[in-house]
Write an enzyme that holds these catalytic residues in place. Structure first.
Site, PDB file in Angstrom:
ATOM      1  N   GLY A 479       0.828  -1.202   0.000  1.00 54.64           N
ATOM      2  CA  GLY A 479       0.000   0.000   0.000  1.00 54.64           C
ATOM      3  C   GLY A 479       0.861   1.250   0.000  1.00 54.64           C
ATOM      4  O   GLY A 479       0.375   2.377  -0.040  1.00 54.64           O
ATOM      5  N   ARG A 622      14.728  13.194  -0.254  1.00 51.19           N
ATOM      6  CA  ARG A 622      13.939  13.442  -1.461  1.00 51.19           C
ATOM      7  C   ARG A 622      12.628  12.666  -1.379  1.00 51.19           C
ATOM      8  O   ARG A 622      12.631  11.486  -1.012  1.00 51.19           O
ATOM      9  CB  ARG A 622      14.727  12.997  -2.696  1.00 51.19           C
ATOM     10  CG  ARG A 622      13.903  12.976  -3.968  1.00 51.19           C
ATOM     11  CD  ARG A 622      14.752  12.591  -5.178  1.00 51.19           C
ATOM     12  NE  ARG A 622      15.468  13.736  -5.697  1.00 51.19           N
ATOM     13  CZ  ARG A 622      16.748  13.725  -6.076  1.00 51.19           C
ATOM     14  NH1 ARG A 622      17.461  12.625  -5.960  1.00 51.19           N
ATOM     15  NH2 ARG A 622      17.301  14.809  -6.552  1.00 51.19           N
ATOM     16  N   ILE A 623      11.544  13.320  -1.706  1.00 47.92           N
ATOM     17  CA  ILE A 623      10.257  12.639  -1.722  1.00 47.92           C
ATOM     18  C   ILE A 623      10.046  12.079  -3.115  1.00 47.92           C
ATOM     19  O   ILE A 623       9.964  12.820  -4.099  1.00 47.92           O
ATOM     20  CB  ILE A 623       9.131  13.614  -1.324  1.00 47.92           C
ATOM     21  CG1 ILE A 623       9.381  14.137   0.108  1.00 47.92           C
ATOM     22  CG2 ILE A 623       7.771  12.922  -1.410  1.00 47.92           C
ATOM     23  CD1 ILE A 623       9.526  13.071   1.186  1.00 47.92           C
ATOM     24  N   THR A 628       2.009   9.371  -3.218  1.00 52.72           N
ATOM     25  CA  THR A 628       2.016   8.160  -2.387  1.00 52.72           C
ATOM     26  C   THR A 628       2.684   8.423  -1.036  1.00 52.72           C
ATOM     27  O   THR A 628       2.288   7.852  -0.023  1.00 52.72           O
ATOM     28  CB  THR A 628       2.714   6.998  -3.108  1.00 52.72           C
ATOM     29  OG1 THR A 628       4.010   7.435  -3.568  1.00 52.72           O
ATOM     30  CG2 THR A 628       1.901   6.543  -4.303  1.00 52.72           C
ATOM     31  N   GLU A 699       6.549   5.415   8.455  1.00 54.23           N
ATOM     32  CA  GLU A 699       6.389   5.346   9.907  1.00 54.23           C
ATOM     33  C   GLU A 699       6.478   6.723  10.535  1.00 54.23           C
ATOM     34  O   GLU A 699       5.862   6.985  11.574  1.00 54.23           O
ATOM     35  CB  GLU A 699       7.431   4.385  10.485  1.00 54.23           C
ATOM     36  CG  GLU A 699       7.222   2.991   9.914  1.00 54.23           C
ATOM     37  CD  GLU A 699       8.137   1.927  10.467  1.00 54.23           C
ATOM     38  OE1 GLU A 699       7.699   0.762  10.550  1.00 54.23           O
ATOM     39  OE2 GLU A 699       9.298   2.222  10.803  1.00 54.23           O
TER      40      GLU A 699
END
Lengths: 739, 197, 317
Positions: A479, A622-623, A628, A699
């Site tokens: 997910g 970095r994203i 998501t 998390e």
């Protein structure tokens, strides 16, 4: 590829595809119900193996003792029953990797709902009915079930969190002396509850034997671990075991390990000579498998009047089965705040409840719920803004090893930005002052912190004749968006549009990845794909007669100097590699940070809490995909609301079980509990983390949220509840008089 | 360790011995014919009477889009529409549905031809693991119909008035669909977009 | 789930006879609770009589006395959405929409909802003692996890609560339950007498005989006043009540009140209602005078008072 030095400029930095908000490539499958989850891989269209039978698990009716006898006669005669495997006919299987409870075998019962039989039948209804016909006589033994009673005898755990080695305590400076001298102190005890992962898809597996070879189509986060684990339990060579897990209906740590569904499907399939399909029935999940253990934590903080921490103590006690681990609730406390005098340790009480094990952000989730509430209490005693208190105590180095800096740490920016966006300056620091009709309104905040872990991860990339690309790895998408970010990584590296990349996940025949856990999946698995792509780029350039070091892969073409070629001109090529890491994570502490902000309203009559607003400002390198990644964070925030307000596996300390073992009894947040959630990502790529310069967020989104909610409740009511979850009964009678 | 009267009574029964009088045995379980339409197609089945509508779909018709999360009406993953009304298909026997018209997630759209609600879920990332998603989408489609039909809800101030398409209404009405991944905020955005279209 | 035979019937009398003549038979309507319990073998019927086809049980009609007659098969959703109910019996609509989920309310029926069994976790786990599920085995809840359970009207044998919401409103409205008995005769049961207290027979939730079929619930003429259903729970929706308050309050401050989540049946003490104008505490002091809470659920007593206080404040405002 070994990552030993800080990443320089690389093709990822183009950020044409990586880093861009991108809808999930598996979205059309998931939204149409056509993504195949483990238990659905049957029948003429979706079937992975013909002639499947149904298995149904019987769980033990006692928590501790022995099975004296089992009468399976009626069950065996029941219509459609193909065979039964009971625990009495099976030698005790060794525990699998990462887990402490024995999954099956032998007469001894170590925890409630331990699997004691599996019934195979032609239909689900037949298997279920027959399982309930098995008569079991037990010799019940006394057990240890109450953490509060056991805590005084709990022993200090070793550095690995067990009771095997030397007791381990962080002792820096002179905590006792500094605490005694501190002008402002907090000293309080807090508790967090046993929590259940409660993922929506129950544990499920289909097992089939072909001679000595076993295939298990399952729902599992960590394919390579679990392949070895299942082989170990069944006494097989790992090469004879194959796992396949392309879609996982949530795990949150519960599916890091092999559980009874897979083991009993394998044993059952052997017994009846047919493939066996099992989904663990929901009422069995909480007690048969694992949970996040409850904790009793103590925090003692000493500070100067200007808010500088001089003395810092955090200790935590949790329980587990013999041989199990502590809940590492003090983990973040070693790194979060500067304080010259420190004392940190954990205690473990051996008990006979179901196994405690990893659940989303193990350690930090309950640890920050407590530490960040204690910080709120300190801020109030100091008369200091809670945001400023965190900022004053920020550290850029490992407090235990000042020579070891953080690779990137912008916690202060998270907090300041969050305060600004949230309108923190509108918060009344005096609690119980703000009313909206019958509602008491308050704001709270907390720091979020979770480490980033570097771990090896492999992938294979195949250039197809038509110039498209296939990525293959045993990585999983629970997910988290793995399918999409791996496709983005490969597309960026190879200069392809996203729709030219196909990603195949979850098959243990493919290269072993980091797997999904500890929020390490995204950064490491994309780095593995990066490594494989670097190798493929070299192979393609060489095949095309270009210099691999200067070749540019863009728009489906390869360019070097004044030459260019279509990617498809290279023909079919394959490359496999893995990312491995040097010691940058030893030289630099690599972590992720967040500022969590929350506004709640508390019904002044009934004490019910409703969350009105939530914001997280996150720093995690970095994203890779803001869509998501944001979902990961809001999911964590939602789970944090659950921890703060309602989630508790209720222990019956006489019978030794979690009594509310279904989704009606164990309440998790529903739509009505969750407001619009805002997430802001700071842009600080971490070149010491990996080639993607990325870290995890899955998390981080949870870490600290519970405390932000709790602190908001306190700000609303003026009643401090130190026992999670903060259900209304815990503050009701201290709220303003109404009748 | 056992204390109090709970312990005393506990010892009066052998835990785990469930049977008080037995049934079952070797008799063949009763079966019955049943026919209904699913996504516009006739389905004729002869089923063990114990088969739920959910298991008829998943196990007998290979329509595995409807999910089994709890099998006890506690999660909403099995939500389908029967004669236009959403229900938990896990808490309904297949044989109760003779002649009914059933719509499942597979009947709303396909990967190549998404229903607007499915497209909105993709656009707003209204899911993560995907397991509750078909139930959420079926429930969302039915929720909008229920608001249009004027079905009242718990969050209305005035229950004699027509309900609004507000976020608060959507959240309350969707609360029978649990998403443990916590996509709620995005799901409400997705439904809101479709409601306004 | 044990095997069972299944039959559909066309009339209430046929249904009653079919069940009455078969000790293992049960009625099936919505099935939302019965199937749940059958999967756990807490209920083990050998024969199900599906009543969904019975004519006339699915409508809501004006009664001759100016009240309302609600057919047994009317779903929760249909009942809550009924114009007349929303206008004249708002407490009933409010109670229904506070319960369960949209999906469950679409399936659950009026009669079935009255027969909903307790959510006591010990009742739901067949390994544990429970006098309601397995008479004589003991009550594990009494000294166990009892946070959700009864604070009043309980016995040493059972502290279960009736978990529904709709019935709390019906109690405050002085509804009547109409049935067909196995011999074909009908009877009308005042709502106060429909659900039982556990006493020495906690396995019996209500006064129905085996084979007695609920055909309707009737409501007397509307009461006027302001209608409230305040449900207090741990999460904002899709959860059972810790405490609920159904109330009808008149402009002069008089009215009626019943409580849910506190007892084995909807809990109403008519004599205490005279104290409504004096405020919540005056009422609950009488309503809960004989309370015997456990350590875990003692909070329900102040909660009931506070919840009622909230209702009375809203009634004034």
């Amino acid at each position: 590829m070994k990552f030993e030095q800080a990443a320089g400029t690389n093709p990822i930095d183009r950020q044409k595809i990586i880093g861009q908000p991108t809808s999930r490539i598996d979205g059309p499958l998931k939204t149409t119900g056509t993504a195949p989850y483990a238990h659905e891989r049957h029948g003429p269209n979706h079937g992975v193996v013909p002639n499947q039978s149904y298995g149904y698990i019987l769980g033990a009716g006692i928590a501790k003792g022995r099975v004296a006898s089992m009468d399976t006669q009626e069950a065996a005669r029941a219509p459609g029953v193909l065979g039964i495997v009971t625990t009495l006919e099976q030698e005790l299987l060794p525990p699998g990797q990462g887990i402490v409870a024995n999954i099956f075998g032998g007469a001894e019962i170590r925890h409630y709902h331990q699997a004691i039989a599996v019934v195979m039948a032609e239909t689900f209804e037949q298997a279920r009915a027959a399982a309930n016909m098995i008569r079991v006589d037990y010799d019940r033994a006394d057990g240890r079930f109450d953490l509060a009673t056991l805590a005084p005898q709990a022993r200090v755990a070793d550095e690995s969190g067990k009771l095997k080695g030397e007791p381990f305590k962080v002792e820096v400076g002179d905590f006792a002396g500094a605490f005694a001298e501190a002008p402002v102190t907090v000293d309080a005890t807090y508790t967090t509850a046993d929590e259940s992962h409660a993922m929506m898809e129950p544990f499920a597996s289909i097992a089939a034997w072909e001679g000595e070879k076993l295939t298990v189509w399952t729902s599992n986060q960590m394919i390579a671990w679990s392949k070895g684990s299942l082989a170990k339990m069944l006494g097989m060579k790992p090469e004879n075991v194959r796992l396949d897990s392309p879609f996982i209906g949530g795990g949150f740590g519960a599916k890091l390990w092999v559980r009874a569904d897979a083991v009993l499907a394998a044993l059952g399939a052997k017994k009846v000579g047919r493939p066996v399909r099992i989904a663990m029935q929901r009422p069995l999940v909480a007690n048969n498998t694992s949970h996040r253990p409850a904790t009793i934590q103590q925090v003692k903080l000493g500070a100067t009047p200007d808010g500088r921490l001089t003395a810092f103590h955090h200790s935590s006690t949790s329980g587990n089965l013999p041989g199990g681990d502590v809940e590492v609730a003090t983990q973040q406390s070693r790194l979060l705040y500067a304080a010259p005098n420190r004392e940190i340790f954990m205690k473990l009480a051996v008990n006979d409840l179901p196994e405690g094990n990893a659940m989303r952000a193990p350690g930090e989730a309950p640890g920050l719920m407590v530490l960040e509430m204690a910080m709120d209490e300190l801020a109030e005693k100091l008369g200091m803004d809670p945001v400023e208190l965190r900022i004053v105590n920020d550290t850029q180095v490992d407090p235990e090893k000042p020579e070891r800096p953080f690779s990137e740490r912008h916690l202060v920016e998270c907090l300041r930005r969050g305060a600004e966006e949230f309108g923190w300056n509108r918060r009344n620091p005096k609690p119980a002052q703000v009313r909206d009709g019958r509602w008491l309104v308050g704001m709270g905040m907390a720091t979020g912190f979770r480490n980033s872990m570097a771990t090896k991860s492999a992938a294979r990339v195949r250039l197809q004749r038509d110039g498209s690309l296939v990525v293959e790895t045993d990585m999983t998408d629970i997910g988290t968006g793995t399918y999409t970010i791996l496709a983005q990584t490969a597309a960026e590296m190879m200069g392809l549009p996203l729709d030219r990349v196909t990603v195949r996940l979850g098959d243990s025949d493919d290269p072993a990845s980091a797997g999904s856990g500890g929020q390490w999946g995204a950064a490491n698995s994309t780095s593995g794909v990066y490594a494989a792509c670097v190798k493929l780029r070299t192979a393609i350039a060489e095949k095309l007669g270009m210099d691999p070091t200067t070749a540019d892969f863009t728009d489906g073409e390869v360019r070097a100097g004044n030459r260019s070629a279509r990617l498809s001109d290279a023909g079919e090529l394959m490359a496999e590699d893995r990312i491995e890491f040097g010691d940058l994570d030893k030289q630099y502490q690599q972590s992720t940070f967040a500022g969590h902000f929350c506004e709640v309203a508390v019904d002044s009559y009934t004490g019910e809490v409703r969350v009105h607003r939530m914001l997280a400002v996150c720093e995690a390198g970095r994203i890779l995909n803001p869509v998501t990644a944001r979902s990961q964070v809001i999911g964590g925030m939602t789970m944090g609301v659950g921890s703060a307000l309602m989630e508790e596996l209720a222990v019956d300390t006489r019978f030794g079980l979690f009594v509310n073992h279904d989704l009606a009894g164990y309440e998790v947040p529903v739509h009505a509990d969750i407001p619009h959630q805002q997430v802001i990502f700071l842009d600080h790529p971490d070149d010491k983390a990996n080639p993607l310069k990325a870290k995890g967020v899955g998390e981080l989104g949870l870490c600290g949220v519970g405390a932000a909610v709790a602190n908001a409740i306190y700000n609303a009511t003026g009643v401090r509840v130190r026992d999670y979850p903060i259900t209304l009964d815990k503050h009701l009678e201290k709220l303003p008089q109404v009748a | 360790m056992l204390a109090g009267s709970g312990a005393a009574v506990a010892l009066t029964q052998a835990p785990g011995v469930q049977a008080q009088g037995s049934s079952g045995g070797a008799a063949t379980p009763p079966t019955m014919p049943v026919s209904f339409t699913v996504n516009g197609k006739e389905a004729e089945l002869t089923l063990d009477t114990r088969v739920t509508l959910l298991d008829a779909l998943r196990e007998h018709l290979e329509l595995t889009g409807s999910k089994k999360g709890c099998d006890h009406g506690q999660c909403g993953a099995c939500t389908v529409m029967v004669n236009g009304t959403r229900i938990n298909s896990c808490l309904s026997l297949a044989v109760q549905h003779q002649g009914d018209e059933i719509t499942t997630i597979e009947g709303l759209g396909t990967p190549d031809n998404l229903h607007p609600m499915q497209a909105a879920f993709v656009k707003h990332d209204g899911y993560q693991c995907g397991y509750c998603t078909p139930g959420q989408i079926c429930s969302a489609v039915a929720t909008l119909a229920e608001i249009r039909a004027g079905i009242p809800s718990h969050v209305q101030d005035d229950i004699t008035a027509a309900p609004a398409f507000s976020a608060a209404e959507l959240r309350e009405r969707m609360s029978g669909n649990i998403c443990r991944c916590g996509a709620y905020s995005n799901i409400v955005d997705a439904i809101t977009e479709v409601a306004g279209a | 789930m044990r095997p069972f035979t299944y039959q559909r019937v066309a009339t209430a009398a046929e249904a009653a006879a079919a069940v009455a003549g078969n000790p293992g038979a049960k009625f099936l309507a919505g099935g939302t609770n019965l199937l749940d319990l059958m999967k756990l073998e807490i209920e083990r019927p050998a024969h199900l009589v599906d009543v969904q086809d019975i004519e006339g049980l699915g409508t809501i009609e004006q009664a001759e006395d100016g009240g309302l007659r609600i057919g047994a098969l009317v779903t929760n959703t249909t009942l809550a959405a009924n114009e007349r109910v929303r206008r004249d019996y708002g407490v009933l609509t409010r109670a229904i929409v506070a319960g369960a989920s949209g999906q469950l309310r679409n399936k659950a029926t009026t009669a079935g909802n009255l027969l909903q069994r307790t959510r006591c976790p010990y009742f739901y786990d067949p390994n544990l003692p429970c006098n309601k599920r397995n008479p004589g085995s003991g009550c594990a809840a009494l000294e166990g996890y009892s946070r959700q359970l009864a604070v009043i009207g309980s016995s040493d044998k059972c502290i279960a609560t009736y978990p529904g919401d709709m019935a709390i409103a019906m109690r405050v409205l002085d509804a009547t339950v109409e049935t067909v008995q196995p011999d074909g005769t009908t009877r009308a049961i005042p709502f106060a007498e429909f659900h039982r207290l556990p006493g020495d027979e906690p396995e019996r939730d209500n006064v129905l005989a085996h084979g007695e079929l609920i055909t309707a619930v009737t409501l007397p003429r509307p009461l006027g006043g302001k209608h409230f259903y305040q449900k207090v729970r741990d999460r904002a929706s899709y959860a059972y009540a810790l405490v609920s308050v159904a109330a009808v309050i008149q402009p002069d401050g008089t009215g009626r009140v019943a409580f849910g989540g506190v007892a084995h049946k909807p809990w109403r003490v008519e004599a205490a209602e005279a104290a409504l104008p004096q405020g919540a505490a005056a009422v609950t002091a009488q309503v809960f005078a004989d309370a015997r809470p456990t350590e875990h659920n003692r909070f329900k007593l102040p909660l009931a008072t506070r919840a009622l206080a909230g209702v009375l404040a809203e009634a004034k405002g």
